[in-house]
Design a protein around this motif. Sequence first.
Motif, PDB file in Angstrom:
ATOM      1  N   ILE A  27      26.143  40.491  33.269  1.00 51.36           N
ATOM      2  CA  ILE A  27      26.923  41.508  33.878  1.00 51.36           C
ATOM      3  C   ILE A  27      26.524  41.868  35.275  1.00 51.36           C
ATOM      4  O   ILE A  27      27.519  42.069  35.970  1.00 51.36           O
ATOM      5  CB  ILE A  27      26.433  42.727  33.031  1.00 51.36           C
ATOM      6  N   TYR A  28      25.316  41.621  35.607  1.00 47.92           N
ATOM      7  CA  TYR A  28      25.053  41.714  36.926  1.00 47.92           C
ATOM      8  C   TYR A  28      25.695  40.784  37.891  1.00 47.92           C
ATOM      9  O   TYR A  28      26.092  41.207  39.177  1.00 47.92           O
ATOM     10  CB  TYR A  28      23.521  41.531  37.444  1.00 47.92           C
ATOM     11  N   PHE A  29      25.653  39.530  37.334  1.00 49.03           N
ATOM     12  CA  PHE A  29      26.447  38.592  38.498  1.00 49.03           C
ATOM     13  C   PHE A  29      28.009  38.673  38.265  1.00 49.03           C
ATOM     14  O   PHE A  29      28.631  38.594  39.456  1.00 49.03           O
ATOM     15  CB  PHE A  29      26.328  36.930  37.867  1.00 49.03           C
ATOM     16  N   VAL A  30      28.625  39.130  37.398  1.00 49.66           N
ATOM     17  CA  VAL A  30      30.021  39.508  37.292  1.00 49.66           C
ATOM     18  C   VAL A  30      30.357  40.789  38.392  1.00 49.66           C
ATOM     19  O   VAL A  30      31.310  40.862  38.987  1.00 49.66           O
ATOM     20  CB  VAL A  30      30.470  39.965  35.795  1.00 49.66           C
ATOM     21  N   ILE A  31      29.433  41.793  38.433  1.00 49.70           N
ATOM     22  CA  ILE A  31      29.641  42.836  39.145  1.00 49.70           C
ATOM     23  C   ILE A  31      29.300  42.520  40.734  1.00 49.70           C
ATOM     24  O   ILE A  31      30.261  42.982  41.527  1.00 49.70           O
ATOM     25  CB  ILE A  31      28.831  44.162  38.881  1.00 49.70           C
ATOM     26  N   PHE A  32      28.073  41.877  40.727  1.00 49.28           N
ATOM     27  CA  PHE A  32      27.660  41.568  42.227  1.00 49.28           C
ATOM     28  C   PHE A  32      27.712  40.362  42.709  1.00 49.28           C
ATOM     29  O   PHE A  32      27.363  40.124  43.940  1.00 49.28           O
ATOM     30  CB  PHE A  32      26.165  42.178  42.346  1.00 49.28           C
ATOM     31  N   GLY A  33      28.030  39.230  42.200  1.00 51.68           N
ATOM     32  CA  GLY A  33      28.060  37.888  42.313  1.00 51.68           C
ATOM     33  C   GLY A  33      27.084  37.217  42.087  1.00 51.68           C
ATOM     34  O   GLY A  33      25.857  37.802  41.749  1.00 51.68           O
ATOM     35  N   THR A  34      27.202  35.931  42.130  1.00 51.91           N
ATOM     36  CA  THR A  34      26.011  34.974  41.614  1.00 51.91           C
ATOM     37  C   THR A  34      25.152  34.480  42.819  1.00 51.91           C
ATOM     38  O   THR A  34      26.052  34.400  44.023  1.00 51.91           O
ATOM     39  CB  THR A  34      26.540  33.743  40.943  1.00 51.91           C
ATOM     40  N   PRO A  35      24.154  33.994  42.876  1.00 52.94           N
ATOM     41  CA  PRO A  35      23.230  33.398  43.927  1.00 52.94           C
ATOM     42  C   PRO A  35      23.998  32.450  44.734  1.00 52.94           C
ATOM     43  O   PRO A  35      23.749  32.098  45.868  1.00 52.94           O
ATOM     44  CB  PRO A  35      22.070  32.968  43.174  1.00 52.94           C
ATOM     45  N   THR A  36      24.768  31.624  43.891  1.00 50.79           N
ATOM     46  CA  THR A  36      25.485  30.677  44.780  1.00 50.79           C
ATOM     47  C   THR A  36      26.983  30.809  45.120  1.00 50.79           C
ATOM     48  O   THR A  36      27.737  30.132  45.756  1.00 50.79           O
ATOM     49  CB  THR A  36      26.066  29.340  43.748  1.00 50.79           C
ATOM     50  N   HIS A  37      27.274  32.195  44.995  1.00 53.42           N
ATOM     51  CA  HIS A  37      28.534  32.798  45.532  1.00 53.42           C
ATOM     52  C   HIS A  37      29.708  32.267  44.856  1.00 53.42           C
ATOM     53  O   HIS A  37      30.757  32.266  45.722  1.00 53.42           O
ATOM     54  CB  HIS A  37      28.684  32.772  47.049  1.00 53.42           C
ATOM     55  N   PRO A 117      34.959  28.895  34.671  1.00 55.80           N
ATOM     56  CA  PRO A 117      36.338  28.706  33.863  1.00 55.80           C
ATOM     57  C   PRO A 117      35.790  27.770  32.701  1.00 55.80           C
ATOM     58  O   PRO A 117      34.986  26.998  32.532  1.00 55.80           O
ATOM     59  CB  PRO A 117      36.834  27.919  35.069  1.00 55.80           C
ATOM     60  N   HIS A 118      36.664  27.695  31.767  1.00 55.34           N
ATOM     61  CA  HIS A 118      36.765  27.039  30.549  1.00 55.34           C
ATOM     62  C   HIS A 118      36.470  25.564  30.719  1.00 55.34           C
ATOM     63  O   HIS A 118      35.774  24.746  30.002  1.00 55.34           O
ATOM     64  CB  HIS A 118      37.844  27.178  29.685  1.00 55.34           C
ATOM     65  N   THR A 119      36.971  25.184  31.815  1.00 54.33           N
ATOM     66  CA  THR A 119      36.789  23.522  31.991  1.00 54.33           C
ATOM     67  C   THR A 119      35.348  23.248  32.716  1.00 54.33           C
ATOM     68  O   THR A 119      35.234  21.754  32.510  1.00 54.33           O
ATOM     69  CB  THR A 119      37.770  23.263  33.252  1.00 54.33           C
ATOM     70  N   ALA A 120      34.466  24.093  32.754  1.00 54.42           N
ATOM     71  CA  ALA A 120      33.311  23.839  33.228  1.00 54.42           C
ATOM     72  C   ALA A 120      32.349  23.590  32.065  1.00 54.42           C
ATOM     73  O   ALA A 120      31.126  23.071  32.162  1.00 54.42           O
ATOM     74  CB  ALA A 120      32.507  25.053  34.030  1.00 54.42           C
ATOM     75  N   TYR A 121      32.915  24.046  30.906  1.00 59.56           N
ATOM     76  CA  TYR A 121      31.885  23.724  29.724  1.00 59.56           C
ATOM     77  C   TYR A 121      32.250  22.329  28.857  1.00 59.56           C
ATOM     78  O   TYR A 121      33.463  22.112  29.153  1.00 59.56           O
ATOM     79  CB  TYR A 121      32.045  25.140  28.634  1.00 59.56           C
ATOM     80  N   PRO A 127      26.732  26.166  26.609  1.00 54.20           N
ATOM     81  CA  PRO A 127      27.391  26.909  27.580  1.00 54.20           C
ATOM     82  C   PRO A 127      26.263  27.711  28.581  1.00 54.20           C
ATOM     83  O   PRO A 127      26.375  27.945  29.468  1.00 54.20           O
ATOM     84  CB  PRO A 127      28.321  27.808  26.913  1.00 54.20           C
ATOM     85  N   PHE A 128      25.378  28.164  27.680  1.00 49.70           N
ATOM     86  CA  PHE A 128      24.190  29.041  28.527  1.00 49.70           C
ATOM     87  C   PHE A 128      23.450  28.113  29.662  1.00 49.70           C
ATOM     88  O   PHE A 128      23.448  28.422  30.702  1.00 49.70           O
ATOM     89  CB  PHE A 128      23.084  29.758  27.747  1.00 49.70           C
ATOM     90  N   VAL A 129      23.240  26.982  29.130  1.00 52.71           N
ATOM     91  CA  VAL A 129      22.707  25.930  30.139  1.00 52.71           C
ATOM     92  C   VAL A 129      23.479  25.420  31.076  1.00 52.71           C
ATOM     93  O   VAL A 129      23.190  25.475  32.346  1.00 52.71           O
ATOM     94  CB  VAL A 129      22.220  24.534  29.291  1.00 52.71           C
ATOM     95  N   THR A 130      25.024  25.463  30.750  1.00 49.99           N
ATOM     96  CA  THR A 130      25.870  25.064  31.773  1.00 49.99           C
ATOM     97  C   THR A 130      25.819  26.218  32.918  1.00 49.99           C
ATOM     98  O   THR A 130      25.998  25.665  34.044  1.00 49.99           O
ATOM     99  CB  THR A 130      27.267  24.889  31.188  1.00 49.99           C
ATOM    100  N   PHE A 131      25.888  27.516  32.614  1.00 54.77           N
ATOM    101  CA  PHE A 131      25.846  28.445  33.416  1.00 54.77           C
ATOM    102  C   PHE A 131      24.671  28.571  34.298  1.00 54.77           C
ATOM    103  O   PHE A 131      24.668  28.770  35.499  1.00 54.77           O
ATOM    104  CB  PHE A 131      26.134  29.844  32.647  1.00 54.77           C
ATOM    105  N   PHE A 132      23.580  28.645  33.772  1.00 53.27           N
ATOM    106  CA  PHE A 132      22.405  28.573  34.375  1.00 53.27           C
ATOM    107  C   PHE A 132      22.076  27.472  35.364  1.00 53.27           C
ATOM    108  O   PHE A 132      21.551  27.618  36.462  1.00 53.27           O
ATOM    109  CB  PHE A 132      21.144  28.907  33.654  1.00 53.27           C
ATOM    110  N   SER A 133      22.427  26.263  34.901  1.00 52.52           N
ATOM    111  CA  SER A 133      22.618  25.119  35.951  1.00 52.52           C
ATOM    112  C   SER A 133      23.380  25.359  36.960  1.00 52.52           C
ATOM    113  O   SER A 133      23.231  24.860  38.134  1.00 52.52           O
ATOM    114  CB  SER A 133      22.914  23.783  35.136  1.00 52.52           C
ATOM    115  N   SER A 134      24.654  25.936  36.790  1.00 52.62           N
ATOM    116  CA  SER A 134      25.597  26.104  37.926  1.00 52.62           C
ATOM    117  C   SER A 134      24.939  27.192  39.053  1.00 52.62           C
ATOM    118  O   SER A 134      25.646  26.842  40.223  1.00 52.62           O
ATOM    119  CB  SER A 134      26.807  26.823  37.311  1.00 52.62           C
ATOM    120  N   ILE A 135      23.900  28.002  38.754  1.00 50.20           N
ATOM    121  CA  ILE A 135      23.394  28.852  39.625  1.00 50.20           C
ATOM    122  C   ILE A 135      21.887  28.298  40.074  1.00 50.20           C
ATOM    123  O   ILE A 135      21.310  28.973  40.795  1.00 50.20           O
ATOM    124  CB  ILE A 135      23.323  30.322  39.228  1.00 50.20           C
TER     125      ILE A 135
END
Length: 341
Positions: A27-37, A117-121, A127-135
């Motif tokens: 929720i924080y990243f959706v509102i304020f953005g991720t560390p990788t922008h 995006p769904h193509t990233a998974y 999917p949780f590992v995919t997201f955390f790896s992306s940041i």
Amino acid sequence: MKVFGELEFWFALIKVAALVIFLILGIYFVIFGTPTHSETGLHLITDNGGFFPNGIMPALVIMQGVVFAYASIELVGTTSGETRDARKVIPKAINTVIWRVAIFYVGSVVLLTLLLPHTAYSADESPFVTFFSSIGVDFAGPIMELVVITAALSSLNAGLYSTGCILHSMAAAGSAPKFALKMSKSGVPFGGILLTAGVAFLGVLLNMVVPAQAFEIVLNLASLGIISAWGAIAICHLKFVSLAKKGVYARPAYRMPGYPVTDWIVLVFLAGVLVLIGLDYPVGTYTLGSLIIVIPLMIIGWFACRDNVRRIAAEREGYTGIAPVVASRRDAEYLKNRKSR
């Protein structure tokens, strides 16, 4: 029982803690953005094919996997026999389960679609590992693997105990092996648990024979069992209310909304899931086809133990030992007289 409950508490705590951390960060990243922008938000859905980027059919076919994920919610009702004040506790537990499913299951999936995006998974990685790896949080992989293992152990723990209890009840009624009647001094139905563990071991052998398809086979077989259990619950509820209207049972104050329409909706939905399993060729098709063998075996099994079931029922003079929830002193007196006959 205490050990099973203690294990489930800690297993559940790890799962819930991991999900809560993800929900807060997501929720924080959706509102304020991720560390990788990286971009986040609803446009990740609309710009990548919408809610059904591959069409609606794949989403429907995977329904048996969704059913598998929600298995064991019926255990809330199973615990009513061991609950001190079931009329107050069970309704609260059922209501909280609905909110937990909406927040933890649905909420985490929605957040995942808003973060990448769904193509990233992919099917090869959580999917949780995919997201955390992306940041850039690479150590999330081992942590999430631990959570997944914990979730599996939690499911196994709950399944062993609940199935052991059910087998014990079936054995007491004459429809399961007498070995399932064996209880420990602390009240654990270890006979039923050992039988359940023996069946679970077949999964290990299956993984040795067909490791590539083992999970999907077990998934479909489990879905068939879950559908059967949920269907039986809906049918039993229809019969229970019918008998309650005739004065045989007293209905509790907590009732299913929309009866009997909602019961029939559940049955139609479950029938639809069966059809979708059959469309999942080849494993799903063969799994559904196995019912040609399984159903006759169950019928044969019923005729084999039918006389024993009827004998035990006759000895109890129709009293099953499971008293319905009563709403008045008159109903309680009726059940007391019925039991003493």
